[in-house]
Design a protein around this motif. Sequence first.
Motif, mmCIF file in Angstrom:
data_model
loop_
_atom_site.group_PDB
_atom_site.id
_atom_site.type_symbol
_atom_site.label_atom_id
_atom_site.label_comp_id
_atom_site.label_asym_id
_atom_site.label_seq_id
_atom_site.Cartn_x
_atom_site.Cartn_y
_atom_site.Cartn_z
ATOM 1 N N ALA A 40 0.848 -1.188 0.000
ATOM 2 C CA ALA A 40 0.000 0.000 0.000
ATOM 3 C C ALA A 40 0.886 1.241 0.000
ATOM 4 O O ALA A 40 2.045 1.183 0.415
ATOM 5 C CB ALA A 40 -0.907 -0.011 1.226
ATOM 6 N N PRO A 41 0.358 2.369 -0.445
ATOM 7 C CA PRO A 41 1.160 3.600 -0.475
ATOM 8 C C PRO A 41 1.716 3.943 0.902
ATOM 9 O O PRO A 41 0.988 3.938 1.901
ATOM 10 C CB PRO A 41 0.144 4.653 -0.938
ATOM 11 C CG PRO A 41 -0.867 3.894 -1.702
ATOM 12 C CD PRO A 41 -0.984 2.572 -1.021
ATOM 13 N N GLY A 42 3.009 4.189 0.956
ATOM 14 C CA GLY A 42 3.648 4.568 2.204
ATOM 15 C C GLY A 42 3.901 3.433 3.163
ATOM 16 O O GLY A 42 4.358 3.655 4.290
ATOM 17 N N LYS A 43 3.599 2.221 2.741
ATOM 18 C CA LYS A 43 3.792 1.062 3.617
ATOM 19 C C LYS A 43 4.752 0.078 2.985
ATOM 20 O O LYS A 43 4.977 0.087 1.777
ATOM 21 C CB LYS A 43 2.456 0.379 3.913
ATOM 22 C CG LYS A 43 1.490 1.240 4.704
ATOM 23 C CD LYS A 43 0.264 0.449 5.109
ATOM 24 C CE LYS A 43 -0.675 1.282 5.961
ATOM 25 N NZ LYS A 43 -1.874 0.503 6.382
ATOM 26 N N THR A 91 -6.687 -2.136 0.090
ATOM 27 C CA THR A 91 -6.250 -1.380 -1.076
ATOM 28 C C THR A 91 -4.725 -1.390 -1.159
ATOM 29 O O THR A 91 -4.040 -1.015 -0.214
ATOM 30 C CB THR A 91 -6.761 0.059 -1.004
ATOM 31 O OG1 THR A 91 -8.189 0.056 -1.085
ATOM 32 C CG2 THR A 91 -6.193 0.897 -2.140
ATOM 33 N N ALA A 92 -4.219 -1.841 -2.294
ATOM 34 C CA ALA A 92 -2.772 -1.970 -2.481
ATOM 35 C C ALA A 92 -2.498 -2.452 -3.896
ATOM 36 O O ALA A 92 -3.418 -2.866 -4.618
ATOM 37 C CB ALA A 92 -2.185 -2.959 -1.478
ATOM 38 N N VAL A 93 -1.237 -2.411 -4.255
ATOM 39 C CA VAL A 93 -0.794 -3.125 -5.451
ATOM 40 C C VAL A 93 -0.437 -4.534 -5.018
ATOM 41 O O VAL A 93 0.341 -4.729 -4.078
ATOM 42 C CB VAL A 93 0.416 -2.448 -6.119
ATOM 43 C CG1 VAL A 93 0.879 -3.266 -7.323
ATOM 44 C CG2 VAL A 93 0.056 -1.024 -6.532
#
Length: 125
Positions: A40-43, A91-93
């Motif tokens: 995930a963004p920022g993780k 939500t993530a790639v």
Amino acid sequence: EVQVVESGGGLVQTGGSLRLSCTASGFYFDEYVIGWFRQAPGKEREEVSCFSRDDGSKTYADFVKGRFTISSDNAKNTVYLQMNSLEPEDTAVYYCAALDISGYGCHDPITFDYWGQGTQVTVSS
């Protein structure tokens, strides 16, 4: 050389479902290990699930147990990740990774050699 391709991501509402596919080719061994990861963004990237064609083992991260199911179609060299009861936190790639080796299961220490490009999963609230 092993190639790994993910598909099946998309946008879904909270509580919805998606099925991701990971198709791999070019394995030297008939046995292999496939892992699903997400970032995930920022993780940091985290492991979601694992499947070993060698010993049939499957593992799940605690945060997806009971909601996600990993399965395989060995004839197609495809591993699926069925994701149910999706939450915005999912939500993530999502990435698929492969280890072309014999004699390993998901409970062994694994460093995946081959990675796909990723597929975006977005869960709206």
